[in-house]
Structure formats: structure tokens, C-alpha cells
Write a protein that holds these residues in place. Structure first.
Motif, mmCIF file in Angstrom:
data_model
loop_
_atom_site.group_PDB
_atom_site.id
_atom_site.type_symbol
_atom_site.label_atom_id
_atom_site.label_comp_id
_atom_site.label_asym_id
_atom_site.label_seq_id
_atom_site.Cartn_x
_atom_site.Cartn_y
_atom_site.Cartn_z
ATOM 1 N N PRO A 18 7.660 12.289 8.243
ATOM 2 C CA PRO A 18 6.176 11.678 8.195
ATOM 3 C C PRO A 18 5.836 11.314 6.778
ATOM 4 N N GLU A 19 6.265 11.988 5.759
ATOM 5 C CA GLU A 19 6.062 11.779 4.307
ATOM 6 C C GLU A 19 6.425 10.138 4.028
ATOM 7 N N VAL A 20 7.096 9.448 4.789
ATOM 8 C CA VAL A 20 7.513 8.149 4.443
ATOM 9 C C VAL A 20 6.427 7.129 4.814
ATOM 10 N N ASP A 25 0.844 -1.417 -0.042
ATOM 11 C CA ASP A 25 -0.059 -0.011 -0.057
ATOM 12 C C ASP A 25 0.714 1.370 0.017
ATOM 13 N N ALA A 26 2.098 1.359 0.433
ATOM 14 C CA ALA A 26 3.169 2.286 0.547
ATOM 15 C C ALA A 26 3.286 2.869 -0.854
ATOM 16 N N HIS A 27 3.369 4.243 -1.002
ATOM 17 C CA HIS A 27 3.857 5.072 -2.245
ATOM 18 C C HIS A 27 5.242 5.683 -1.955
ATOM 19 N N VAL A 28 5.547 5.870 -0.715
ATOM 20 C CA VAL A 28 7.162 6.338 -0.366
ATOM 21 C C VAL A 28 7.668 5.437 0.577
ATOM 22 N N VAL A 29 8.951 5.049 0.303
ATOM 23 C CA VAL A 29 9.521 3.995 1.075
ATOM 24 C C VAL A 29 10.890 4.509 1.455
ATOM 25 N N GLY A 30 11.192 4.494 2.758
ATOM 26 C CA GLY A 30 12.608 4.804 3.307
ATOM 27 C C GLY A 30 13.437 3.485 3.583
ATOM 28 N N LEU A 31 14.687 3.720 2.805
ATOM 29 C CA LEU A 31 15.751 2.604 2.983
ATOM 30 C C LEU A 31 16.645 3.068 4.067
ATOM 31 N N LEU A 32 16.588 2.577 5.071
ATOM 32 C CA LEU A 32 17.527 2.647 6.306
ATOM 33 C C LEU A 32 18.818 1.871 6.222
ATOM 34 N N VAL A 33 19.760 2.705 6.001
ATOM 35 C CA VAL A 33 21.092 2.161 6.105
ATOM 36 C C VAL A 33 21.360 1.442 7.363
ATOM 37 N N GLY A 34 21.333 0.127 7.702
ATOM 38 C CA GLY A 34 21.800 -0.389 8.916
ATOM 39 C C GLY A 34 23.009 -0.839 9.155
ATOM 40 N N THR A 35 23.884 -0.742 8.298
ATOM 41 C CA THR A 35 25.027 -1.434 8.682
ATOM 42 C C THR A 35 26.194 -0.911 7.472
ATOM 43 N N ASN A 81 16.141 0.033 -7.156
ATOM 44 C CA ASN A 81 15.615 -0.225 -8.440
ATOM 45 C C ASN A 81 14.154 -1.187 -8.441
ATOM 46 N N LEU A 82 14.142 -1.809 -7.336
ATOM 47 C CA LEU A 82 12.843 -2.625 -7.026
ATOM 48 C C LEU A 82 11.685 -1.786 -6.799
ATOM 49 N N THR A 83 11.854 -0.691 -5.865
ATOM 50 C CA THR A 83 10.851 0.228 -5.813
ATOM 51 C C THR A 83 10.437 1.237 -6.870
ATOM 52 N N GLN A 84 11.440 1.443 -7.544
ATOM 53 C CA GLN A 84 11.281 2.219 -8.690
ATOM 54 C C GLN A 84 10.424 1.529 -10.022
ATOM 55 N N ALA A 85 10.565 0.052 -10.039
ATOM 56 C CA ALA A 85 9.973 -0.588 -10.955
ATOM 57 C C ALA A 85 8.430 -0.754 -10.474
ATOM 58 N N ALA A 86 8.185 -0.876 -9.149
ATOM 59 C CA ALA A 86 7.082 -1.097 -8.715
ATOM 60 C C ALA A 86 6.201 0.237 -8.591
ATOM 61 N N GLY A 87 6.899 1.423 -9.039
ATOM 62 C CA GLY A 87 6.088 2.512 -9.099
ATOM 63 C C GLY A 87 6.053 3.373 -7.638
ATOM 64 N N LYS A 88 7.034 3.009 -6.835
ATOM 65 C CA LYS A 88 7.176 3.784 -5.747
ATOM 66 C C LYS A 88 8.459 4.582 -5.740
ATOM 67 N N ARG A 89 8.500 5.576 -4.656
ATOM 68 C CA ARG A 89 9.320 6.361 -4.517
ATOM 69 C C ARG A 89 10.097 6.184 -3.475
ATOM 70 N N SER A 90 11.490 5.970 -3.367
ATOM 71 C CA SER A 90 12.556 5.473 -2.487
ATOM 72 C C SER A 90 13.242 6.599 -1.981
ATOM 73 N N GLU A 111 6.874 18.359 -11.311
ATOM 74 C CA GLU A 111 7.770 17.118 -10.917
ATOM 75 C C GLU A 111 7.013 16.391 -9.914
ATOM 76 N N SER A 112 7.036 15.102 -10.107
ATOM 77 C CA SER A 112 6.077 14.099 -9.385
ATOM 78 C C SER A 112 6.913 13.791 -8.360
ATOM 79 N N SER A 113 6.951 14.261 -7.058
ATOM 80 C CA SER A 113 7.570 14.109 -5.963
ATOM 81 C C SER A 113 6.795 13.954 -4.868
ATOM 82 N N PRO A 114 6.369 12.852 -4.265
ATOM 83 C CA PRO A 114 5.588 12.860 -2.934
ATOM 84 C C PRO A 114 6.001 13.824 -1.928
ATOM 85 N N ALA A 115 7.412 13.903 -1.677
ATOM 86 C CA ALA A 115 7.754 14.826 -0.612
ATOM 87 C C ALA A 115 7.586 16.251 -0.952
ATOM 88 N N ALA A 116 7.615 16.685 -2.330
ATOM 89 C CA ALA A 116 7.386 18.163 -2.465
ATOM 90 C C ALA A 116 5.877 18.410 -2.268
#
Length: 489
Positions: free
Chosen positions: A331-333, A280-290, A305-314, A444-449
């Protein structure tokens, strides 16, 4: 809000730092920390500078262990503590900053291969195991002597598995003993076929046998609070083990055992829920954990690349250890994905909870890749390296014209029909993508904007090109309490 996203001011004054003395008697240091083996490791390499990495709960013994090793080997020892991420990972960056030629890791370890080549040895410790009590617990939970069972344990109890198997093998014929899968040195060549490596362990399977045929008996866990949050190592096993096979655990000191099937079901149900949230998510935050585990950069590229192919913003976020206060600043994530070692991705979350759910990489793969999972795959993979190209579990994205992208999908959370994702090639621009409109305008199609534009206060207006140009003039001189042009008043 204060208890959820931040700590109260009085917490820092009321927190007890704990005893700063030794946790282990001096007479037991050599046995508990296997100093004889560590001395052999240092002397074989001829190292003059060695880093000693301790988790927080063992730092009380760090000074005594370092002093003892310096007296025996004559090498300089450096103590590494307070790692930026999890203490289970090898802190290669900290060792390089100290100029260390080798590293000794004490305590629980995820056994992930380091990102940089460095001689490493692991000291798990030797937790006491009541073999007779554990053998009786095994017999009570496994009445069928012909059923195949694997003996598992936490790393500190691995030393007792062979002795436990010796007690059980006169009656149980199909018994398999696992062992920790230590990372191999760089350039190591072995002519002997390697055993199956899964969940940070080695399984010496016979030809023609597979791990999905076996049940599991796990030796480990806490004797004080067996119903508390599961250890990440046990969670990894429960999620990845075949659902149709029995799984039980046993406390090594007391022999208290329990069936883990119910808890495994709850863990899988939680993971299925997180997969739905990711879909259901549109914006995904990738947390660098290591920053010390191998292939973490390749994993970031893969999941972007995976989130971009699925139409999501990361968005990639490097915040150190994730906390509710840190993640509440975004909060936008919609969901966060923690790219960490297998134990770090499954670590128990803080009691306050996060503002948005934090997922493991496997949940994002299942949500964005319509070809996932492949047939015969275990229900859950805990390491991001298992999803990367070159792994036997890697599943490439289907082509753009595949019917898998057009399969109707209904959200199990909202009950609404999800639109088919607009497939984008991996090399398409992500953050600066422009969407054409019928009026030949570009936006510009940016959910954060879009989120920022809906806020009541958007910051100072730069007014570029609207301010008249004037020549430079001399400004005021002095300090704020008394400028030169203000006089004596």
C-alpha cells in the motif's frame, strides 16, 4: 474487499476447466499449424529436442501436434504451457530447462527479441479472411483514392494482406502493405537495407516518405464483441499512430468496419491521466513483467536511475503476473510500472481493478524526464527498449543545472503546485540515502519506513543489548502433549 483483492473460496469449485479434447480436427492440423514448415525448420537445424510453446487456448491441440511432429521428424518434442508471464513472449527459460535446441511458438506473439540466443520460429495460424467484404469496407471508409493508407492486420490475418492489396491497387495508388517483423537470428548479416520496423511490423516505405503521412486500415478483431476490451496489439497501434491520420478496423469474417478515432482518443486520455498520477507519485514500484525479452535488466537500471533523478523512490518487485491481490500487499507504493513486452504492458486489466494504477514504461518516462518527448515523436511508445540508450527515440536526462528541472508544474489531479525535484546523479545511493538535519542528526529518508512507523502494530521488539546474558541451560524434553517434567498428571 473479497471480490476486489482476492477470489471467493467457491470460485475454485465452480470454475469449469473446459473440454480437454482436440480443438482442431485431425485432418486440419497440418494446415492450421503449418506443420510442413515446422518440419523443415527442425530438419534444417538437425535438432533432437524441440520445445513447442502453446497459449492456454490452444493447449487442447498440443498433444496431437507434438505426436505428429515426433512421427515425422523423429525428434523429441516438449510442450510448454502456463508461462510465468505472458504467453506471447518466447519462453526461453522453459526451453532451457527442457534442454531444447530450438523452439516453435504457436499463437499470438509480441515478436520481441529473446534474452538468450535460441533458434525460434513462429506459427501465427491462418484466420479466414473474406477478401471481397474487406475490400468493400476499405472502399467505404476511404473514398479518396489518392490518400496514402497502410494495410495492417493481426498476425493471424497477415497471410491475406497481399491478396487484399491486389484487389485494391487498381484504384488505390498509394497503398502500403505491412508484414510481421520477425526477430533476426543471432549474427545474421543482411546487405539489403532493412525496412522501417515499428509496432512489431515492417513497413517498406519509399525513399523520402515517413509513416506519419499514412492512414491505417486494420484487419482483425473479434466478431462476437467488437465493443469489448481492445486487443493489446490494436491498442498499441492506436496509441502510437499519428493522431491526425484516420484509423479504421475491419472484422475479417464479416467485413464489419468502424472508425477507431474515438477509441484512440479515449486511450490517449487514459494515458495522459496515468502520466499525471506518475508525476504526483513519491514511491514507484517497478514490476518485472518478463525474464525472456532482451534488455530487461538494462531497462530496470534505466528506470531506477530515472526515478531517482526525479526525486522519487523506486522498488523492484518480481511477482510473476500482476494481480490485484498481489499488488495490494504494497500500500505504500503510489504507482506501479510494468516492464513487460509491448503486448503485456497493454493487456486488459482484471475486472476488479488494481489498488494503485499500473503504468506502461512510456508514462514513467514522460513523467520523470523533463526533456521528453523529443520533437516529431509519436505520441506513445509501447516497448521499454525504445527508451533505452541506443534507440533512436532515447532522450537523455538534462544536466542538473538545466532550466527544465525548475519549470513550474501544477498537478492536473490535485490542483497543487509540484515542488521541483531534487536531482540526484544515477550513481548516488538510493535505498540507504541519509538526509542531514540542522541538529546534526541523521535520519533515513525511506517512505516505506515512515509508513511502517505509522502502523499500530510493528512486529516483535528485538530489544538488542537490553537482555541480560545468561548461560545455556537444558530445556524441556518430550512433546507438547506430555513433557518429561510434567509427570503423569
Amino acid at each position: 474487499m473479497e471480490s476486489t483483492f482476492s477470489s471467493p473460496a467457491e470460485a475454485s469449485l465452480q470454475r469449469e476447466a473446459g473440454a480437454g479434447g482436440l480443438l482442431t480436427p485431425l485432418a486440419d492440423l497440418d494446415r492450421v499449424y503449418e506443420l510442413e514448415r515446422v518440419v523443415g525448420f527442425v530438419r534444417d537445424l538437425g535438432c533432437q529436442r524441440v520445445a513447442l510453446q502453446f497459449p492456454d487456448q490452444l493447449l487442447g491441440d498440443a498433444g496431437a501436434v507434438a505426436t505428429r511432429l515426433e512421427e515425422i521428424t523423429g525428434s523429441k518434442m516438449f510442450i510448454l504451457g502456463d508461462t510465468a508471464y505472458g504467453s506471447c513472449c518466447v519462453d526461453v527459460l522453459g526451453a532451457e530447462q527442457a534442454g531444447a535446441q530450438a523452439l516453435v511458438h504457436f499463437g499470438p506473439a509480441c515478436l520481441s527479441p529473446p534474452a538468450r540466443p535460441l533458434p525460434v520460429t513462429f506459427v501465427f495460424g491462418q484466420r479466414s479472411v473474406a477478401l471481397e467484404l474487406c475490400a468493400k469496407a476499405f472502399e467505404a471508409l476511404n473514398p479518396d483514392a489518392t490518400a496514402p493508407v497502410v494495410l495492417l492486420s493481426e498476425p493471424a490475418c497477415a497471410h491475406a494482406l497481399e491478396a487484399l492489396a491486389t484487389l485494391l491497387r487498381p484504384r488505390y495508388l498509394d497503398l502500403l502493405v505491412s508484414s510481421p517483423a520477425l526477430p533476426l537470428p543471432t549474427g545474421y548479416l543482411n546487405s539489403v537495407p532493412e525496412p522501417l520496423e515499428r509496432f512489431g511490423r515492417c513497413f517498406p516505405l519509399a525513399p523520402g516518405r515517413c509513416l506519419e503521412e499514412y492512414g491505417a486500415f486494420y484487419v482483425g478483431g473479434s466478431k462476437d464483441s467488437p465493443g469489448s476490451d481492445l486487443d493489446p496489439d490494436l491498442s498499441r497501434l492506436l496509441l502510437g499512430w499519428a493522431p491526425g491520420q484516420p484509423f479504421s478496423s475491419c472484422c475479417p469474417e464479416t467485413g464489419q468496419c468502424q472508425d477507431e478515432s474515438a477509441r484512440a482518443g479515449r486511450l490517449r486520455a487514459r494515458r495522459h491521466y496515468l502520466v499525471e498520477r506518475a508525476r504526483d507519485a513519491h514511491v514507484v514500484g517497478l514490476l518485472v513483467g518478463t525474464l525472456g525479452v532482451a534488455r530487461y535488466r538494462e531497462a530496470l537500471t534505466h528506470f531506477r536511475n530515472l526515478t531517482q533523478a526525479a526525486g522519487k523512490r523506486s522498488y523492484v518487485l518480481a511477482l510473476g503476473r500482476p494481480t490485484p491481490a498481489k499488488l495490494a500487499n504494497f500500500p505504500e507504493v503510489d504507482v506501479f510500472v510494468l516492464l513487460a513486452c509491448p503486448l503485456g504492458a497493454l493487456a486488459p486489466q482484471p475486472s476488479g481493478g488494481f489498488f494503485r494504477p499500473v503504468l506502461a514504461p512510456c508514462e514513467l518516462e514522460a513523467a520523470c524526464n523533463p526533456a521528453w518527448p523529443p520533437p516529431g515523436l509519436a505520441p506513445h511508445l509501447t516497448h521499454y527498449a525504445d527508451m533505452l540508450p541506443g534507440s533512436p527515440f532515447h532522450v537523455p536526462l538534462p544536466p542538473p543545472d538545466s532550466e527544465l528541472w525548475d519549470t513550474p508544474d501544477v498537478s492536473l489531479i490535485t490542483g497543487e503546485l509540484r515542488p521541483a525535484p531534487t536531482w540526484k546523479p544515477p550513481n548516488a545511493p538510493g535505498c540507504s540515502a541519509l538526509t542531514p538535519r540542522p541538529q546534526l542528526e541523521l535520519a533515513e529518508s525511506s517512505p516505506a519506513a515512515l509508513f511502517l512507523s505509522s502502523r499500530s502494530w510493528q512486529g516483535l521488539e528485538p530489544r538488542l543489548g537490553q537482555t541480560p546474558v545468561t548461560g545455556a541451560v537444558s530445556g524441556r524434553r518430550g512433546i507438547a502433549i506430555a513433557y518429561e517434567d510434567e509427570g503423569n498428571s
